[in-house]
Design a protein around this motif. Sequence first.
Motif, PDB file in Angstrom:
ATOM      1  N   GLU A 159      -2.295  -5.182   0.206  1.00 23.81           N
ATOM      2  CA  GLU A 159      -2.866  -5.586   1.499  1.00 23.81           C
ATOM      3  C   GLU A 159      -3.566  -4.410   2.169  1.00 23.81           C
ATOM      4  O   GLU A 159      -4.563  -4.585   2.871  1.00 23.81           O
ATOM      5  CB  GLU A 159      -1.775  -6.156   2.417  1.00 23.81           C
ATOM      6  CG  GLU A 159      -1.317  -7.557   2.036  1.00 23.81           C
ATOM      7  CD  GLU A 159      -0.525  -8.214   3.143  1.00 23.81           C
ATOM      8  OE1 GLU A 159      -0.509  -7.681   4.280  1.00 23.81           O
ATOM      9  OE2 GLU A 159       0.078  -9.263   2.875  1.00 23.81           O
ATOM     10  N   ASP A 160      -3.033  -3.220   1.964  1.00 20.26           N
ATOM     11  CA  ASP A 160      -3.668  -2.022   2.519  1.00 20.26           C
ATOM     12  C   ASP A 160      -4.995  -1.735   1.819  1.00 20.26           C
ATOM     13  O   ASP A 160      -5.965  -1.298   2.447  1.00 20.26           O
ATOM     14  CB  ASP A 160      -2.737  -0.819   2.372  1.00 20.26           C
ATOM     15  CG  ASP A 160      -1.421  -1.013   3.090  1.00 20.26           C
ATOM     16  OD1 ASP A 160      -1.440  -1.222   4.305  1.00 20.26           O
ATOM     17  OD2 ASP A 160      -0.375  -0.973   2.418  1.00 20.26           O
ATOM     18  N   GLY A 225     -11.724   3.296  -5.867  1.00 16.38           N
ATOM     19  CA  GLY A 225     -10.400   3.876  -6.027  1.00 16.38           C
ATOM     20  C   GLY A 225     -10.170   5.092  -5.163  1.00 16.38           C
ATOM     21  O   GLY A 225      -9.456   6.021  -5.556  1.00 16.38           O
ATOM     22  N   GLY A 226     -10.748   5.112  -3.976  1.00 19.35           N
ATOM     23  CA  GLY A 226     -10.602   6.236  -3.060  1.00 19.35           C
ATOM     24  C   GLY A 226      -9.343   6.164  -2.219  1.00 19.35           C
ATOM     25  O   GLY A 226      -8.407   5.408  -2.530  1.00 19.35           O
ATOM     26  N   PRO A 227      -9.270   6.921  -1.116  1.00 12.73           N
ATOM     27  CA  PRO A 227      -8.104   6.908  -0.236  1.00 12.73           C
ATOM     28  C   PRO A 227      -7.893   5.531   0.395  1.00 12.73           C
ATOM     29  O   PRO A 227      -8.853   4.806   0.662  1.00 12.73           O
ATOM     30  CB  PRO A 227      -8.450   7.953   0.841  1.00 12.73           C
ATOM     31  CG  PRO A 227      -9.530   8.786   0.229  1.00 12.73           C
ATOM     32  CD  PRO A 227     -10.299   7.876  -0.667  1.00 12.73           C
ATOM     33  N   ILE A 228      -6.639   5.194   0.648  1.00 10.23           N
ATOM     34  CA  ILE A 228      -6.285   3.896   1.211  1.00 10.23           C
ATOM     35  C   ILE A 228      -5.575   4.091   2.552  1.00 10.23           C
ATOM     36  O   ILE A 228      -4.656   4.908   2.670  1.00 10.23           O
ATOM     37  CB  ILE A 228      -5.386   3.098   0.254  1.00 10.23           C
ATOM     38  CG1 ILE A 228      -6.110   2.870  -1.079  1.00 10.23           C
ATOM     39  CG2 ILE A 228      -4.963   1.767   0.872  1.00 10.23           C
ATOM     40  CD1 ILE A 228      -7.420   2.113  -0.978  1.00 10.23           C
ATOM     41  N   LEU A 229      -5.995   3.322   3.547  1.00  9.44           N
ATOM     42  CA  LEU A 229      -5.442   3.402   4.898  1.00  9.44           C
ATOM     43  C   LEU A 229      -4.359   2.349   5.117  1.00  9.44           C
ATOM     44  O   LEU A 229      -4.463   1.231   4.608  1.00  9.44           O
ATOM     45  CB  LEU A 229      -6.554   3.213   5.934  1.00  9.44           C
ATOM     46  CG  LEU A 229      -7.731   4.185   5.868  1.00  9.44           C
ATOM     47  CD1 LEU A 229      -8.793   3.793   6.883  1.00  9.44           C
ATOM     48  CD2 LEU A 229      -7.257   5.608   6.107  1.00  9.44           C
ATOM     49  N   SER A 230      -3.371   2.705   5.906  1.00 12.90           N
ATOM     50  CA  SER A 230      -2.294   1.776   6.242  1.00 12.90           C
ATOM     51  C   SER A 230      -2.810   0.667   7.157  1.00 12.90           C
ATOM     52  O   SER A 230      -3.303   0.933   8.248  1.00 12.90           O
ATOM     53  CB  SER A 230      -1.160   2.533   6.943  1.00 12.90           C
ATOM     54  OG  SER A 230      -0.275   1.633   7.586  1.00 12.90           O
ATOM     55  N   LYS A 231      -2.682  -0.572   6.708  1.00  9.15           N
ATOM     56  CA  LYS A 231      -3.114  -1.707   7.528  1.00  9.15           C
ATOM     57  C   LYS A 231      -2.243  -1.829   8.777  1.00  9.15           C
ATOM     58  O   LYS A 231      -2.740  -2.128   9.868  1.00  9.15           O
ATOM     59  CB  LYS A 231      -3.041  -2.999   6.710  1.00  9.15           C
ATOM     60  CG  LYS A 231      -3.461  -4.246   7.470  1.00  9.15           C
ATOM     61  CD  LYS A 231      -3.394  -5.486   6.596  1.00  9.15           C
ATOM     62  CE  LYS A 231      -3.809  -6.734   7.376  1.00  9.15           C
ATOM     63  NZ  LYS A 231      -3.739  -7.945   6.522  1.00  9.15           N
ATOM     64  N   TYR A 234      -3.581   1.505  10.949  1.00 15.48           N
ATOM     65  CA  TYR A 234      -5.009   1.556  11.277  1.00 15.48           C
ATOM     66  C   TYR A 234      -5.608   0.182  11.551  1.00 15.48           C
ATOM     67  O   TYR A 234      -6.723   0.080  12.070  1.00 15.48           O
ATOM     68  CB  TYR A 234      -5.780   2.240  10.143  1.00 15.48           C
ATOM     69  CG  TYR A 234      -5.462   3.712  10.030  1.00 15.48           C
ATOM     70  CD1 TYR A 234      -6.069   4.642  10.874  1.00 15.48           C
ATOM     71  CD2 TYR A 234      -4.537   4.169   9.104  1.00 15.48           C
ATOM     72  CE1 TYR A 234      -5.772   5.987  10.784  1.00 15.48           C
ATOM     73  CE2 TYR A 234      -4.230   5.517   9.005  1.00 15.48           C
ATOM     74  CZ  TYR A 234      -4.844   6.427   9.846  1.00 15.48           C
ATOM     75  OH  TYR A 234      -4.539   7.764   9.769  1.00 15.48           O
ATOM     76  N   GLY A 235      -4.859  -0.865  11.226  1.00 12.98           N
ATOM     77  CA  GLY A 235      -5.397  -2.210  11.434  1.00 12.98           C
ATOM     78  C   GLY A 235      -4.780  -2.973  12.578  1.00 12.98           C
ATOM     79  O   GLY A 235      -5.218  -4.085  12.896  1.00 12.98           O
ATOM     80  N   LYS A 236      -3.791  -2.374  13.257  1.00 16.35           N
ATOM     81  CA  LYS A 236      -3.088  -3.137  14.298  1.00 16.35           C
ATOM     82  C   LYS A 236      -3.983  -3.487  15.478  1.00 16.35           C
ATOM     83  O   LYS A 236      -3.772  -4.503  16.139  1.00 16.35           O
ATOM     84  CB  LYS A 236      -1.858  -2.365  14.771  1.00 16.35           C
ATOM     85  CG  LYS A 236      -2.145  -0.994  15.386  1.00 16.35           C
ATOM     86  CD  LYS A 236      -0.852  -0.264  15.742  1.00 16.35           C
ATOM     87  CE  LYS A 236      -1.136   1.136  16.274  1.00 16.35           C
ATOM     88  NZ  LYS A 236       0.117   1.877  16.596  1.00 16.35           N
ATOM     89  N   ASP A 237      -4.981  -2.673  15.745  1.00 13.16           N
ATOM     90  CA  ASP A 237      -5.889  -2.937  16.867  1.00 13.16           C
ATOM     91  C   ASP A 237      -7.293  -3.320  16.401  1.00 13.16           C
ATOM     92  O   ASP A 237      -8.236  -3.317  17.191  1.00 13.16           O
ATOM     93  CB  ASP A 237      -5.988  -1.699  17.780  1.00 13.16           C
ATOM     94  CG  ASP A 237      -4.665  -1.371  18.455  1.00 13.16           C
ATOM     95  OD1 ASP A 237      -3.961  -2.312  18.861  1.00 13.16           O
ATOM     96  OD2 ASP A 237      -4.337  -0.175  18.560  1.00 13.16           O
ATOM     97  N   GLY A 241     -16.232  -5.818  14.510  1.00 12.86           N
ATOM     98  CA  GLY A 241     -17.347  -5.286  15.288  1.00 12.86           C
ATOM     99  C   GLY A 241     -16.995  -4.146  16.212  1.00 12.86           C
ATOM    100  O   GLY A 241     -17.842  -3.669  16.967  1.00 12.86           O
ATOM    101  N   ASN A 242     -15.746  -3.654  16.143  1.00 10.13           N
ATOM    102  CA  ASN A 242     -15.356  -2.557  17.038  1.00 10.13           C
ATOM    103  C   ASN A 242     -14.368  -1.640  16.319  1.00 10.13           C
ATOM    104  O   ASN A 242     -13.204  -2.002  16.126  1.00 10.13           O
ATOM    105  CB  ASN A 242     -14.729  -3.098  18.318  1.00 10.13           C
ATOM    106  CG  ASN A 242     -14.382  -1.979  19.289  1.00 10.13           C
ATOM    107  OD1 ASN A 242     -14.735  -0.819  19.081  1.00 10.13           O
ATOM    108  ND2 ASN A 242     -13.677  -2.325  20.353  1.00 10.13           N
ATOM    109  N   LEU A 243     -14.859  -0.461  15.946  1.00  9.74           N
ATOM    110  CA  LEU A 243     -14.001   0.518  15.277  1.00  9.74           C
ATOM    111  C   LEU A 243     -13.740   1.746  16.138  1.00  9.74           C
ATOM    112  O   LEU A 243     -13.179   2.733  15.662  1.00  9.74           O
ATOM    113  CB  LEU A 243     -14.643   0.954  13.950  1.00  9.74           C
ATOM    114  CG  LEU A 243     -14.801  -0.136  12.880  1.00  9.74           C
ATOM    115  CD1 LEU A 243     -15.464   0.447  11.633  1.00  9.74           C
ATOM    116  CD2 LEU A 243     -13.459  -0.747  12.521  1.00  9.74           C
TER     117      LEU A 243
END
Length: 582
Positions: A159-160, A225-231, A234-237, A241-243
């Motif tokens: 999922e991440d 296959g690059g770095p993976i961010l925690s959903k 980093y995805g809680k907010d 269209g808004n990062l």
Amino acid sequence: MRKQRYSGLIWLGLLSLFLILSACSSGSANKETAASPPTTPEANASSEPAEQGTEAHLLEEPFAATDLNKLPDRAKQRNDAIIVTLVNPSGAFTPYFTQVGYDGNVNSVLYTPLVRVDTDGLPVPGLAEKWEISEDKLTYTYHLREGLKYSDGSPMTTEDVEFTWTLLHDPSYDGINSVVEAKIKGGQAYKDGKADSIEGIQIIDERTISVTLEETNATALTVLGGPILSKAYYGKDYQFGNLDYIKNLHANPITNGPYKLEKFIPGQEVRFVVNEHYALGKPETEYFIYKTTEGDTWQFIETGEVDYGSFSATTDNIEKLKALGFLNLIPSTASNYGYNQFNLERDPLKDKRVRQALTYGLNRQLIYVDSRQGAASIANIPSSPILWSYTEEDINPYPYDPEKAKQLLDEAGWTVGADGIREKEGVKLRINYLGSKSPNTDIFIAVAKENYQELGVDFVPEQFPDFNTLVSKVNSGDYDMASFSTTIISDPSQGVERFIKGETKGYDNPRIEELYAQGLATGDVEERKAIYHEMFKILNDELPIMFTNYTNSVIAINGRIDGFELNPLAGIAYSLPGWNLQ
């Protein structure tokens, strides 16, 4: 090769300066002087062609420390930390959202990609233990290692991976985006707001994910296959269209690499502590520190303040480093290149004849090779000699030739005025140059000033002690020429990507765009080589930037440290978890 011409006035005026500076570091270890997004280069070096006659200057084999009793007390007393110098990063410690190249050095310690690159440039398992590629080379299936966790102890799943790939397709993402350029099926529909998810991404289970592309891409395996961010973090907010919210998370990253961030003190240090949840095994040394204070790398090494440094591979440097006794020395060839960036939005520089004249009229041999005791060679294409894509066939070497330069300027309509400065339609030919404050820049300015004065060019230099300020000035557009070097180039596509899609402002060549696409569409090395060679010839002729040099470095590392493995294509992060103090 044509014999280079020299200016006697320059040589006499700079001879003593060269002798002094030849013993100076070529820059901080882990240096990334680039205005493009980072990979993680540390050693800023490259091999010297044999015809340059510099092989005698190089350290051809590793050299082991001869007397660890000479180790400075400061280094002897440090038993749980390894220190490396780094130019001050901006603090954007989130992969894909870095502000300057030096952020990438930090991120390479904090994050391990799904797929790493070994010393031969081949893909090897990272956080993905294996993968499959479909027969049509459009579908990639990644299998994550079992029990992956982030630095906060939370699980890392597919999922991440899906979240990271999706996030980079958000329309508000404004970075250079190789993941989007890989053209995942349905990616554009998501980016345009026409779909709630990306069709080509399919989660099979919590450890298996597949991704299907619209067309073949030779770099897709490592790009995706690059770095993976925690959903969860980093995805809680996240809202489509808004990062902007991610900027608030840069300083407190949740990571999955060998170390986690303990603290960042701008202008002093970036301190890391062991990530006890690291999937590939707990690092051998508890702390790792990037020392970001300004200072002389020589002094830092000699006094034991740092354990690792990268130096220009001059004879003087090598002899002095050997004499210290407590250092292991490793010759290094990095896959980057130096360049002078032209502001192609300035009217004079829109004419390739002017750009060619500025290249012919600059004594690059004196600046980059002779002044560094041969620890560099001249660059004329966007590929390092250590890459399989490198070629000199049908490539103009642009030897120092002031008369040729004057001829080109005459043809371009720039005539010499009463004051000796060329002008056209009432406008003086002035080059406002920006560079970092360093001994090498001092030499460049001294030579360029005299060279360009001979051509009738008003050369106005400006130096910046802070890299971020230099980049800011360049981004403002208030310059004509600025010096940089690229980050690590592990694939030739990375060396030319700055020339497509308007990345180099003012440069637009449809043929380059076409060739770039062709180079990614095939996995056949020989086919790719022919494609990039054609691209190199075009860029060598049009000179959207002035290619300057490849440099040879010598890595000096504290003799107590065991486990270091040189990987010019991946930087120190490749072997860092295995470094330990004996």
